[in-house]
Motif scaffolding. Sequence first.
Motif, mmCIF file in Angstrom:
data_model
loop_
_atom_site.group_PDB
_atom_site.id
_atom_site.type_symbol
_atom_site.label_atom_id
_atom_site.label_comp_id
_atom_site.label_asym_id
_atom_site.label_seq_id
_atom_site.Cartn_x
_atom_site.Cartn_y
_atom_site.Cartn_z
ATOM 1 N N THR A 234 0.765 -1.239 -0.023
ATOM 2 C CA THR A 234 0.057 0.050 0.076
ATOM 3 C C THR A 234 1.059 1.100 0.076
ATOM 4 O OG1 THR A 234 -1.944 -1.309 1.195
ATOM 5 C CG2 THR A 234 -1.832 1.232 1.365
ATOM 6 N N PHE A 235 0.569 1.969 -0.674
ATOM 7 C CA PHE A 235 1.214 3.544 -0.886
ATOM 8 C C PHE A 235 1.270 3.943 0.538
ATOM 9 C CE2 PHE A 235 0.972 2.531 -5.364
ATOM 10 C CZ PHE A 235 1.781 3.102 -5.810
ATOM 11 N N PRO A 236 2.408 4.962 0.665
ATOM 12 C CA PRO A 236 2.205 5.615 2.142
ATOM 13 C C PRO A 236 1.128 6.570 2.404
ATOM 14 C CG PRO A 236 4.542 5.591 1.302
ATOM 15 C CD PRO A 236 3.546 4.985 -0.012
ATOM 16 N N ASP A 237 0.806 6.782 3.407
ATOM 17 C CA ASP A 237 -0.423 7.459 3.766
ATOM 18 C C ASP A 237 -0.379 8.813 2.943
ATOM 19 O OD1 ASP A 237 -1.343 5.669 5.619
ATOM 20 O OD2 ASP A 237 -0.752 6.754 7.349
ATOM 21 N N GLY A 238 -1.677 9.242 2.161
ATOM 22 C CA GLY A 238 -1.672 10.385 1.581
ATOM 23 C C GLY A 238 -0.895 10.449 0.264
ATOM 24 N N PHE A 239 -0.043 9.483 -0.073
ATOM 25 C CA PHE A 239 0.465 9.198 -1.316
ATOM 26 C C PHE A 239 -0.258 8.837 -2.263
ATOM 27 C CE2 PHE A 239 4.238 10.255 1.011
ATOM 28 C CZ PHE A 239 5.290 10.761 0.204
ATOM 29 N N MET A 240 0.052 9.319 -3.562
ATOM 30 C CA MET A 240 -0.837 9.198 -4.790
ATOM 31 C C MET A 240 0.150 9.071 -6.022
ATOM 32 S SD MET A 240 -3.839 11.144 -6.731
ATOM 33 C CE MET A 240 -4.680 10.462 -8.272
ATOM 34 N N PRO A 241 0.156 7.874 -6.927
ATOM 35 C CA PRO A 241 0.833 7.729 -8.052
ATOM 36 C C PRO A 241 0.464 8.544 -9.122
ATOM 37 C CG PRO A 241 -0.503 5.978 -7.747
ATOM 38 C CD PRO A 241 -0.790 6.555 -6.621
ATOM 39 N N LEU A 242 1.610 9.260 -9.826
ATOM 40 C CA LEU A 242 1.474 10.015 -10.927
ATOM 41 C C LEU A 242 1.013 9.403 -12.110
ATOM 42 C CD1 LEU A 242 3.045 11.834 -8.829
ATOM 43 C CD2 LEU A 242 4.341 12.711 -10.977
ATOM 44 N N THR A 243 1.184 8.070 -12.369
ATOM 45 C CA THR A 243 0.662 7.294 -13.591
ATOM 46 C C THR A 243 -0.145 6.159 -12.815
ATOM 47 O OG1 THR A 243 2.811 6.090 -13.817
ATOM 48 C CG2 THR A 243 2.583 8.025 -14.949
ATOM 49 N N ASN A 244 -0.691 5.444 -13.742
ATOM 50 C CA ASN A 244 -1.597 4.230 -13.330
ATOM 51 C C ASN A 244 -0.924 2.915 -13.629
ATOM 52 O OD1 ASN A 244 -1.791 4.245 -16.122
ATOM 53 N ND2 ASN A 244 -4.348 4.135 -15.981
ATOM 54 N N VAL A 245 0.388 3.086 -13.888
ATOM 55 C CA VAL A 245 1.050 1.741 -14.429
ATOM 56 C C VAL A 245 2.550 1.682 -13.939
ATOM 57 C CG1 VAL A 245 -0.414 1.046 -16.329
ATOM 58 C CG2 VAL A 245 1.461 2.654 -16.484
ATOM 59 N N PHE A 246 3.222 0.800 -13.547
ATOM 60 C CA PHE A 246 4.643 0.603 -13.170
ATOM 61 C C PHE A 246 5.136 0.810 -14.635
ATOM 62 C CE2 PHE A 246 3.268 -0.767 -9.358
ATOM 63 C CZ PHE A 246 4.144 -0.511 -8.364
ATOM 64 N N ARG A 247 6.354 1.192 -14.867
ATOM 65 C CA ARG A 247 7.006 1.266 -16.150
ATOM 66 C C ARG A 247 8.557 1.009 -15.906
ATOM 67 N NH1 ARG A 247 4.397 6.101 -19.883
ATOM 68 N NH2 ARG A 247 2.147 4.853 -19.886
ATOM 69 N N ASN A 248 9.219 0.029 -16.545
ATOM 70 C CA ASN A 248 10.537 -0.372 -16.323
ATOM 71 C C ASN A 248 10.726 -0.500 -14.686
ATOM 72 O OD1 ASN A 248 11.565 0.307 -18.807
ATOM 73 N ND2 ASN A 248 11.086 2.296 -18.302
ATOM 74 N N GLY A 249 9.858 -1.087 -13.901
ATOM 75 C CA GLY A 249 9.854 -1.448 -12.555
ATOM 76 C C GLY A 249 9.617 -0.439 -11.572
ATOM 77 N N TYR A 250 9.257 1.004 -12.079
ATOM 78 C CA TYR A 250 8.955 2.002 -11.047
ATOM 79 C C TYR A 250 7.671 2.761 -11.416
ATOM 80 C CZ TYR A 250 13.842 0.968 -9.968
ATOM 81 O OH TYR A 250 14.883 0.493 -9.762
ATOM 82 N N ILE A 252 6.246 6.905 -9.737
ATOM 83 C CA ILE A 252 6.578 8.018 -9.168
ATOM 84 C C ILE A 252 5.370 8.353 -8.420
ATOM 85 C CG2 ILE A 252 7.081 10.516 -9.294
ATOM 86 C CD1 ILE A 252 8.920 9.580 -11.568
ATOM 87 N N ALA A 253 5.294 8.846 -7.155
ATOM 88 C CA ALA A 253 4.172 9.166 -6.109
ATOM 89 C C ALA A 253 4.633 10.408 -5.575
ATOM 90 C CB ALA A 253 3.917 8.060 -5.322
ATOM 91 N N GLY A 254 3.418 11.183 -5.223
ATOM 92 C CA GLY A 254 3.649 12.149 -4.418
ATOM 93 C C GLY A 254 2.301 12.232 -3.280
ATOM 94 N N LYS A 255 2.642 13.044 -2.352
ATOM 95 C CA LYS A 255 1.397 13.387 -1.610
ATOM 96 C C LYS A 255 0.426 14.158 -2.117
ATOM 97 C CE LYS A 255 2.559 12.631 3.401
ATOM 98 N NZ LYS A 255 2.314 12.952 4.670
ATOM 99 N N GLU A 256 -0.790 13.937 -1.694
ATOM 100 C CA GLU A 256 -2.005 14.694 -2.120
ATOM 101 C C GLU A 256 -2.442 15.747 -1.148
ATOM 102 O OE1 GLU A 256 -6.325 14.419 -4.315
ATOM 103 O OE2 GLU A 256 -5.960 13.227 -2.495
ATOM 104 N N VAL A 257 -2.307 17.019 -1.471
ATOM 105 C CA VAL A 257 -2.606 18.128 -0.733
ATOM 106 C C VAL A 257 -3.750 19.018 -1.357
ATOM 107 C CG1 VAL A 257 -2.098 20.076 1.031
ATOM 108 C CG2 VAL A 257 -0.677 17.805 0.528
ATOM 109 N N ASN A 258 -5.042 19.233 -0.943
ATOM 110 C CA ASN A 258 -5.959 20.041 -1.582
ATOM 111 C C ASN A 258 -5.900 19.755 -3.043
ATOM 112 O OD1 ASN A 258 -6.338 21.208 0.942
ATOM 113 N ND2 ASN A 258 -4.688 22.603 0.597
ATOM 114 N N ASP A 259 -6.217 18.670 -3.400
ATOM 115 C CA ASP A 259 -6.253 17.964 -4.812
ATOM 116 C C ASP A 259 -4.989 18.319 -5.702
ATOM 117 O OD1 ASP A 259 -8.818 17.157 -4.295
ATOM 118 O OD2 ASP A 259 -9.818 19.037 -4.923
ATOM 119 N N ARG A 260 -3.836 18.364 -5.085
ATOM 120 C CA ARG A 260 -2.713 18.461 -5.787
ATOM 121 C C ARG A 260 -1.859 17.629 -5.401
ATOM 122 N NH1 ARG A 260 -0.756 24.529 -6.674
ATOM 123 N NH2 ARG A 260 0.685 23.492 -8.274
#
Length: 415
Positions: A234-250, A252-260
């Motif tokens: 499970t992704f860390p609390d509040g983290f959302m992936p920037l894409t909906n698939v893994f590519r080349n094994g990875y 990228i994810a970031g925290k979602e704050v106020n819909d950003r």
Amino acid sequence: MQRLARMQNFAITLLTAVSLLVGTSLAGCSKAKTADKADDGGADSLRELLAVQTEMNGSWSFYGPDGKIHCKNAITDQPTDVHNGYFTVAAQYSPETDFNYPYSVYRFGAEPRLVPGCTNLKAAGFMSDGLIPVTKKGERIAVVDGQGNVKFHLDPIGGKEIMWCGPGFGDGMLMVCDSDDRRGYVNSEGKAVITPEYDGGGPFAEERAIVMKYSADGVMVFSAIDKTGKTVFTFPDGFMPLTNVFRNGYVIAGKEVNDRITGPLRLIDKSGKTAYTFPDGAGDTECLGGKYITYSSGDSTYVCNLKGERQFVGLNSKIAYLGGDRFLKWRTDDGAIVDSTGKVLAQLPRYPIYGCYEGFGPVAGSIGNITFLTGDGKPRPDATFARVGGMGVLNINTDYSPALANPNAIKDYGD
């Protein structure tokens, strides 16, 4: 409602083949391989040939990674790119055409041939794993093979109609969405391997799918699952992936704050471990070929290895990956092909925009006048086109009347 819209877009899969011109660069890199015959391989065999148009509003041809043009001006209406030996054409409106059912599927060849039973379709996806999801008028979604034989229909799962599915299979799995707006996965035999239970999801790629559920307090929780439906992490609390698939094994994810989504962004591998944390303020982050990472800061782009060690900086420049250890670096009217240290291998002719299509090499020019370049930066002969990239295909919707008659079942219809 931005979060809901984002999650609806999250369902658009890796197989979507939309090529867009964005800002001052050409966007739209996808996998490609040289092939002149049908290949019933998996979802990794994408974009064997690009649909190209020599003149705006003219007929369509196909362009190969080897620089050859196929079926020159043979296709009147806009096709998709060629995927695993097949492509789809959407007919333009005419008094003789039923505008609501314009899709036809073709097997690519010197003379493309219609796939039997795959004309006048409501919707049609991409060939992958030897199968194509299609919708015939008044019917549930069907999955057909390369000869047009119906292998199975997407019948109700747990008593719930399947309202739409992804445009193709990935890793032998097809994402489906039921009338409760829940996502699940069906395998290439039509078995519901993962019953619809997720509020959002992406396609399977590299043996993983990224899925989302809302918690009791309405927070989006993202996870990676395997093909049995087991949660890998499970992704860390509040983290959302920037894409909906893994590519080349990875991914990228970031925290979602106020819909950003905010930083610091993380590069996460398929086991859930953070391989790299991007600097604060980093944007336009990418993992390239499983070997390099890039990010922008200010007006410059930085290229690092997966340990975070800086390779080179594109001062006031943008950078695209050409494969191996080669990159395309450009600013307005100034471009070059460079190696992994930033050394210039070839200076490019002066064009207003630059970009790349993975597997096809660098491109440059302007909208309506796009030229493919050789590895040493020279224009390829007979490789200048008005438009590059075929019709995009999003979700494949049902046309089964009893399902559509339920107003609660179509809130996501047409997404």
